[in-house]
Design a protein around this motif. Structure first.
Motif, short mmCIF file in Angstrom:
data_model
loop_
_atom_site.label_atom_id
_atom_site.label_comp_id
_atom_site.label_asym_id
_atom_site.label_seq_id
_atom_site.Cartn_x
_atom_site.Cartn_y
_atom_site.Cartn_z
N ARG A 98 0.01 -17.18 -30.97
CA ARG A 98 0.00 -17.46 -29.54
C ARG A 98 -0.60 -16.29 -28.76
O ARG A 98 -1.35 -16.47 -27.82
N GLN A 99 -0.24 -15.06 -29.19
CA GLN A 99 -0.80 -13.90 -28.51
C GLN A 99 -2.31 -13.82 -28.68
O GLN A 99 -3.02 -13.48 -27.74
N LYS A 100 -2.77 -14.14 -29.89
CA LYS A 100 -4.21 -14.12 -30.11
C LYS A 100 -4.89 -15.09 -29.15
O LYS A 100 -5.96 -14.83 -28.63
N PHE A 101 -4.21 -16.22 -28.93
CA PHE A 101 -4.80 -17.23 -28.05
C PHE A 101 -4.81 -16.75 -26.59
O PHE A 101 -5.84 -16.81 -25.92
N THR A 102 -3.65 -16.25 -26.12
CA THR A 102 -3.58 -15.91 -24.69
C THR A 102 -4.26 -14.58 -24.38
O THR A 102 -4.71 -14.36 -23.26
N ARG A 103 -4.31 -13.65 -25.35
CA ARG A 103 -4.86 -12.33 -25.05
C ARG A 103 -6.32 -12.18 -25.43
O ARG A 103 -7.03 -11.33 -24.92
N VAL A 104 -6.77 -12.97 -26.40
CA VAL A 104 -8.16 -12.84 -26.83
C VAL A 104 -8.97 -14.08 -26.44
O VAL A 104 -9.91 -14.00 -25.66
N THR A 105 -8.55 -15.23 -26.98
CA THR A 105 -9.38 -16.43 -26.79
C THR A 105 -9.52 -16.81 -25.32
O THR A 105 -10.63 -16.96 -24.82
N LEU A 106 -8.39 -16.92 -24.64
CA LEU A 106 -8.42 -17.43 -23.27
C LEU A 106 -9.27 -16.57 -22.33
O LEU A 106 -10.18 -17.08 -21.67
N PRO A 107 -9.01 -15.24 -22.25
CA PRO A 107 -9.81 -14.45 -21.33
C PRO A 107 -11.30 -14.43 -21.69
O PRO A 107 -12.15 -14.40 -20.80
N LEU A 108 -11.59 -14.44 -22.97
CA LEU A 108 -13.00 -14.30 -23.36
C LEU A 108 -13.76 -15.62 -23.29
O LEU A 108 -14.97 -15.65 -23.44
N THR A 109 -13.07 -16.74 -23.11
CA THR A 109 -13.79 -18.01 -22.97
C THR A 109 -13.63 -18.56 -21.56
O THR A 109 -13.97 -19.70 -21.30
N TRP A 110 -13.12 -17.73 -20.66
CA TRP A 110 -12.79 -18.22 -19.33
C TRP A 110 -14.00 -18.85 -18.62
O TRP A 110 -13.89 -19.88 -17.97
N ASP A 111 -15.18 -18.23 -18.76
CA ASP A 111 -16.35 -18.77 -18.06
C ASP A 111 -16.76 -20.12 -18.63
O ASP A 111 -17.10 -21.05 -17.91
N VAL A 112 -16.69 -20.24 -19.97
CA VAL A 112 -17.00 -21.53 -20.59
C VAL A 112 -15.99 -22.58 -20.15
O VAL A 112 -16.32 -23.72 -19.85
N LEU A 113 -14.74 -22.15 -20.09
CA LEU A 113 -13.67 -23.05 -19.71
C LEU A 113 -13.88 -23.56 -18.29
O LEU A 113 -13.63 -24.73 -17.99
N SER A 114 -14.36 -22.70 -17.42
CA SER A 114 -14.54 -23.12 -16.03
C SER A 114 -15.70 -24.14 -15.94
O SER A 114 -15.61 -25.11 -15.19
N VAL A 115 -16.74 -23.94 -16.74
CA VAL A 115 -17.81 -24.94 -16.79
C VAL A 115 -17.26 -26.25 -17.34
O VAL A 115 -17.53 -27.34 -16.82
N ALA A 116 -16.44 -26.15 -18.40
CA ALA A 116 -15.88 -27.34 -19.03
C ALA A 116 -15.01 -28.10 -18.04
O ALA A 116 -15.05 -29.33 -17.98
N ALA A 117 -14.24 -27.38 -17.22
CA ALA A 117 -13.37 -28.03 -16.24
C ALA A 117 -14.20 -28.81 -15.22
O ALA A 117 -13.88 -29.95 -14.88
N VAL A 118 -15.29 -28.20 -14.76
CA VAL A 118 -16.17 -28.88 -13.81
C VAL A 118 -16.77 -30.14 -14.45
O VAL A 118 -16.80 -31.21 -13.84
#
Lengths: 313, 290
Positions: A213-233
């Motif tokens: 879970r830490q790997k997900f919230t501390r590494v994956t999530l912050p480093l894919t945030w820009d992709v995630l925001s495009v995906a949300a749109v």
């Protein structure tokens, strides 16, 4: 000093701009695409806005200007409220499940050997004609002789069989179908973001004893945030304008019953309908305007919520 | 001694937990995959069954392969006509879209001029405009221009609605290309047109291919525009053909014919997809990540 730096760093585009007639060339390059775009997309959009202020049954009928009457009627119209609510349900509940599944998939198959194959398989429904998908989904959920109910009976879960296509469950069945289709699309996009993260970030996190879970919230999530925001749109746009699957699934070629309408289906049935068009062009246009406004407002909101300093790596 | 024992048991518990999580994850992923294959497989098998027995035993294999179903489906889809119509409108629409979008995307992303980013945004705006929001005036406008119920009108419409996404994807591709070659070409005295055709276009080929596939797949699968803008039987596209076949099912209950029609539509798609899925997927993701 500053001056030197700026000249040195001036991008190549600035060099090109100095080239004689670059602006003219840019105009020649862009004009044809722009012209077709203005003619086919922008002009009709303005037309829709105008028609939404009229009462009109199409060519041969005189358009009567009625101000915001169409919008007022929508406000009090239960069918419209239903369609609007279902669109929001699809957007929020469907979106939650799609992104949850997409994240689970992405994290699970990140280290699998067959990840490209799995990605290709879950993406596949996105290239299949929606009518074919609707037929498949119907075969699966048909109340009598449907694959799901028959399967449940086969394995002894007869109590779990449902009338999946009855009025209560119809729209949920549609959402489930769309989740099945679109999860693969977002797995693909999220994976593209996750794949860019250098493996040693995860290795370092593991060395420090980070949990999954830490790997997900501390590494994956912050480093894919820009992709995630495009995906949300993209999800906002997809969810609001998806039409073919819902239309075909709800009505097998005829106009579907109102209990499965979302905004696009509502526009189509009210204004253009297949078998018996009502030709309420003014009201249809008003719903169409509401749709665009909804897309615009939600994209703005999504970008606002998701705005955050992008982590460079 | 005790300490090490403790540690091993903690390690063991941790490892067991991880193993369980991983196993349940694998089960989730593979059941999804199997589920998708099962639906597809069932329809393919059912396409060979007989109409009166297809639902008698859902899980039985057909006792005889009813190849005639495919002939029926061919007729139901009016496939000779509809496939030609689809190839013309989708093929023509895709080619024209690329011919217009590629130069525009190049100028927007590589030739710095004031307003470039605003204009790029203006194009991207079109991605958010649902077809439903333009279809009424579009239909009226095309009628006015004598282009309703015509494949040419449909093709032009396809180009217009595809341009926003194509420009969006292509600007992503052009932006990801290195600047050195462009610089060198400028030094050599090549103008923008020359640079575009002999330097940038060859470099952007993978992006062009991916974008055209994505545009083509989107158009191949749409039926709203085709359904609204054309209405003669001989102007039908393949998507509308399948929708009509599906609709006719209510009255004829010719299920196996419908399944055969689905198989006919999926067969070329599966072949193409096995061959090109990587291209399609990578093409789509460049736009999102660049």
């Amino acid at each position: 000093m500053n001056e030197i730096v700026t000249t040195r760093l001036k991008p190549v585009s600035a060099n090109l701009s100095r080239h004689k007639g670059v602006r003219r060339h840019a105009a020649i390059f862009i004009a044809p695409a722009l012209a077709v775009y203005l003619l086919i997309v922008i002009a009709p959009s303005i037309g829709t806005l105008w028609i939404s202020f009229t009462k009109w049954k199409g060519i041969g009928d005189e358009a009567k200007f009625v101000g915001i009457d169409n919008y007022k009627q929508l406000w009090n119209n239960d069918t419209f409220r239903g369609s609007f609510g279902r669109t929001l349900t699809l957007l929020i509940a469907g979106g939650f499940v799609v992104f949850l599944f997409a994240f689970i998939f992405t994290m699970l198959i990140r280290e699998m050997r067959s990840k490209k194959l799995i990605r290709a398989i879950v993406f596949f429904p996105n290239v299949v004609p929606p009518v074919a998908l609707a037929i498949a989904w119907g075969v699966l959920l048909a109340p009598r002789n449907g694959l799901l109910n028959e399967f449940l009976e086969l394995v002894g879960l007869t109590s779990q069989t449902r009338t999946w296509l009855g009025p209560d469950l119809l729209f949920r069945s549609i959402i489930a179908g769309l989740v099945w289709i679109y999860t693969g699309f977002f797995v693909t996009i999220l994976m593209a973001g996750v794949d860019r993260i250098p493996a040693y970030y995860y290795e370092a996190a593991e060395l420090e004893g980070a949990s999954a879970r830490q790997k997900f919230t501390r590494v994956t999530l912050p480093l894919t945030w820009d992709v995630l925001s495009v995906a949300a749109v993209l999800w906002v746009i997809l969810a609001i304008k998806t039409f073919e699957f819902i239309y075909a699934f709800g009505g097998s070629g005829t106009d579907p019953s109102a209990s499965s309408w979302t905004l696009p289906v509502h526009v189509y049935v009210v204004a253009l309908g297949n078998r018996s068009p009502i030709l309420a062009l003014g009201q249809g246009s008003a719903i169409a305007v509401v749709m665009v406004a909804l897309v615009g407002a939600l994209i703005f909101l999504t970008r606002r919520v998701m705005r955050r300093a992008v982590v460079e790596f | 001694m005790d300490l090490t024992n403790d540690r091993t048991s903690i390690n063991f518990a941790l490892r067991l937990r991880r193993l369980l999580i991983r196993a349940s994850g694998s089960i989730f992923v593979w059941s999804w995959v199997i589920f998708s294959f099962a639906i597809l497989g069932w329809i393919i098998v059912a396409a060979f069954k007989r109409n009166d027995t297809v639902f008698a035993d859902l899980w039985a294999l057909p006792d005889s392969a009813e190849v005639g179903n495919f002939g029926d489906a061919w007729g139901l889809l009016n496939l000779t006509r509809t496939s030609i119509n689809s190839l013309l409108t989708v093929g023509g629409g895709t080619l024209l879209t690329m011919a217009l979008a590629a130069p525009a995307a190049y100028a927007l992303s590589r030739v710095g001029f004031r307003g470039a980013s605003g204009l790029t945004g203006f194009f991207a705006l079109g991605i958010g405009i649902p077809v439903h929001s333009i279809i009424i005036p579009l239909f009226l406008g095309l009628s006015e221009a004598g282009l309703s119920n015509s494949l040419l009108g449909l093709t032009i419409t396809y180009v217009g609605v595809s341009i926003p996404f194509a420009v969006f994807l292509m600007t992503g591709f052009f932006r990801s290309l290195p600047t050195e070659l462009e610089e060198a070409a400028t030094m050599e005295g090549a103008g923008p047109v020359r640079i575009f055709f002999s330097v940038m276009l060859p470099l952007a080929r993978p992006g062009m291919v991916a974008t055209s596939i994505i545009v083509a797949v989107g158009l191949w699968n749409e039926f709203l525009l085709a359904l609204t803008l054309t209405f003669d039987e001989d102007k039908r596209t393949i998507g509308v053909g399948l929708l009509n076949t599906f609709g006719a099912m209510r009255y004829t209950s010719n299920w196996v014919g419908l399944f055969a029609a689905v198989v006919i539509m999926l067969a070329p798609l599966i072949v193409l997809y096995t061959w090109m899925s990587r291209r399609i997927i990578e093409g789509l993701t460049v736009g999102a990540t660049k």
